[in-house]
Design a protein around this motif. Structure first.
Motif, PDB file in Angstrom:
ATOM      1  N   GLU A 189       3.663  13.972  -9.161  1.00  0.00           N
ATOM      2  CA  GLU A 189       4.546  14.801  -8.341  1.00  0.00           C
ATOM      3  C   GLU A 189       5.990  14.322  -8.429  1.00  0.00           C
ATOM      4  OE1 GLU A 189       1.682  13.539  -7.252  1.00  0.00           O
ATOM      5  OE2 GLU A 189       0.447  15.253  -6.681  1.00  0.00           O
ATOM      6  N   ILE A 190       6.180  13.023  -8.444  1.00  0.00           N
ATOM      7  CA  ILE A 190       7.535  12.473  -8.527  1.00  0.00           C
ATOM      8  C   ILE A 190       8.165  12.839  -9.870  1.00  0.00           C
ATOM      9  CG2 ILE A 190       8.865  10.333  -8.690  1.00  0.00           C
ATOM     10  CD1 ILE A 190       6.910   9.161  -6.605  1.00  0.00           C
ATOM     11  N   TYR A 191       7.412  12.654 -10.949  1.00  0.00           N
ATOM     12  CA  TYR A 191       7.938  13.006 -12.266  1.00  0.00           C
ATOM     13  C   TYR A 191       8.196  14.508 -12.372  1.00  0.00           C
ATOM     14  CZ  TYR A 191       6.852   8.266 -13.761  1.00  0.00           C
ATOM     15  OH  TYR A 191       6.822   6.905 -13.879  1.00  0.00           O
ATOM     16  N   SER A 192       7.293  15.306 -11.808  1.00  0.00           N
ATOM     17  CA  SER A 192       7.483  16.761 -11.833  1.00  0.00           C
ATOM     18  C   SER A 192       8.756  17.149 -11.089  1.00  0.00           C
ATOM     19  CB  SER A 192       6.291  17.478 -11.196  1.00  0.00           C
ATOM     20  OG  SER A 192       5.126  17.199 -11.911  1.00  0.00           O
ATOM     21  N   ALA A 193       8.995  16.526  -9.946  1.00  0.00           N
ATOM     22  CA  ALA A 193      10.210  16.816  -9.178  1.00  0.00           C
ATOM     23  C   ALA A 193      11.452  16.405  -9.963  1.00  0.00           C
ATOM     24  CB  ALA A 193      10.164  16.100  -7.831  1.00  0.00           C
ATOM     25  N   THR A 210       0.838  -1.213   0.000  1.00  0.00           N
ATOM     26  CA  THR A 210       0.000   0.000   0.000  1.00  0.00           C
ATOM     27  C   THR A 210       0.872   1.261   0.000  1.00  0.00           C
ATOM     28  OG1 THR A 210      -0.198  -0.096   2.406  1.00  0.00           O
ATOM     29  CG2 THR A 210      -1.981  -1.069   1.115  1.00  0.00           C
ATOM     30  N   GLU A 211       1.989   1.191   0.701  1.00  0.00           N
ATOM     31  CA  GLU A 211       2.893   2.350   0.693  1.00  0.00           C
ATOM     32  C   GLU A 211       3.456   2.549  -0.709  1.00  0.00           C
ATOM     33  OE1 GLU A 211       7.120   3.694   2.657  1.00  0.00           O
ATOM     34  OE2 GLU A 211       5.833   2.329   3.777  1.00  0.00           O
ATOM     35  N   ILE A 258       2.274   5.075  -7.359  1.00  0.00           N
ATOM     36  CA  ILE A 258       1.167   5.137  -8.321  1.00  0.00           C
ATOM     37  C   ILE A 258       0.348   6.416  -8.154  1.00  0.00           C
ATOM     38  CG2 ILE A 258      -0.966   4.020  -9.054  1.00  0.00           C
ATOM     39  CD1 ILE A 258       0.389   1.356  -8.361  1.00  0.00           C
ATOM     40  N   GLU A 259      -0.047   6.743  -6.934  1.00  0.00           N
ATOM     41  CA  GLU A 259      -0.916   7.894  -6.742  1.00  0.00           C
ATOM     42  C   GLU A 259      -0.161   9.220  -6.788  1.00  0.00           C
ATOM     43  OE1 GLU A 259      -3.496   7.485  -3.429  1.00  0.00           O
ATOM     44  OE2 GLU A 259      -4.165   5.497  -4.019  1.00  0.00           O
ATOM     45  N   HIS A 260       1.126   9.216  -6.504  1.00  0.00           N
ATOM     46  CA  HIS A 260       1.908  10.446  -6.523  1.00  0.00           C
ATOM     47  C   HIS A 260       2.941  10.454  -7.649  1.00  0.00           C
ATOM     48  CE1 HIS A 260       0.185  12.076  -2.895  1.00  0.00           C
ATOM     49  NE2 HIS A 260       0.371  10.922  -2.274  1.00  0.00           N
ATOM     50  N   SER A 261       2.651   9.722  -8.701  1.00  0.00           N
ATOM     51  CA  SER A 261       3.617   9.637  -9.793  1.00  0.00           C
ATOM     52  C   SER A 261       3.801  10.986 -10.493  1.00  0.00           C
ATOM     53  CB  SER A 261       3.186   8.572 -10.798  1.00  0.00           C
ATOM     54  OG  SER A 261       1.928   8.910 -11.343  1.00  0.00           O
TER      55      SER A 261
END
Length: 164
Positions: free
Chosen positions: A34-38, A22-23, A29-32
């Motif tokens: 934001e991760i890609y933007s960073a 789940t983590e 998956i749900e914060h992809s």
């Protein structure tokens, strides 16, 4: 007792595996976006720093090249000014126009030097006044002549008979 430890171990392992999944799902998956933007922001920041350093280095090189290839052109010093701009015995300014416009003798003197192609600094050195005083006299003379630039002031002065 061994059974309870084994059951607790299996349940704990399953819970840990579930939490890990789940983590992973929550973070990846749900914060992809934001991760890609960073990652993209880090990439662009790194590229910007690299490009900035490269541009500044090339400017320093250009400055060094210009200094090495600098050619000094001899100019007239204010002491060696041509007589035609400082004292022209054959020309007498139109005093009626000068008084009508309200141009002082000092402003006319500075206009004569401006017509000679002298800079404000050179005029100040020659007349033993500050550069700001020259600027003030120029601005007042330009206003009285209705000129916005040095060339317009000189042209207008010649048209009115103030300069040769």
């Amino acid at each position: 007792m061994k059974r309870h430890v084994l059951i607790f171990g299996l349940v704990g392992g399953l819970l840990i595996a579930t939490l890990q999944y789940t983590e992973y799902r929550f973070v990846i998956i749900e914060h992809s976006v934001e991760i890609y933007s960073a990652l993209v922001a880090i990439l662009f920041a790194t590229f910007g720093i690299w490009l900035g350093l490269r541009i500044t280095r090339s400017r320093e090189t250009i400055r060094e090249t210009v200094v090495v290839k600098e050619v000094l052109v001899p100019t007239e010093s204010p002491a060696d000014a041509p007589a035609r701009f400082i004292a022209n015995a054959a020309f007498a300014p139109n005093t009626a126009q000068q008084q009508t416009l309200g141009i002082t003798a000092r402003e006319l003197e500075i206009l004569t030097l401006v017509a000679g192609g002298f800079s404000n600094r050179e005029i100040a050195t020659q007349l033993f006044i500050s550069e700001n005083t020259v600027k003030t006299h120029c601005a007042r003379a330009f206003d009285k002549l209705g000129a916005a630039r040095r060339t317009q002031a000189v042209q207008r002065s010649k048209e009115l008979g103030l300069l040769p």
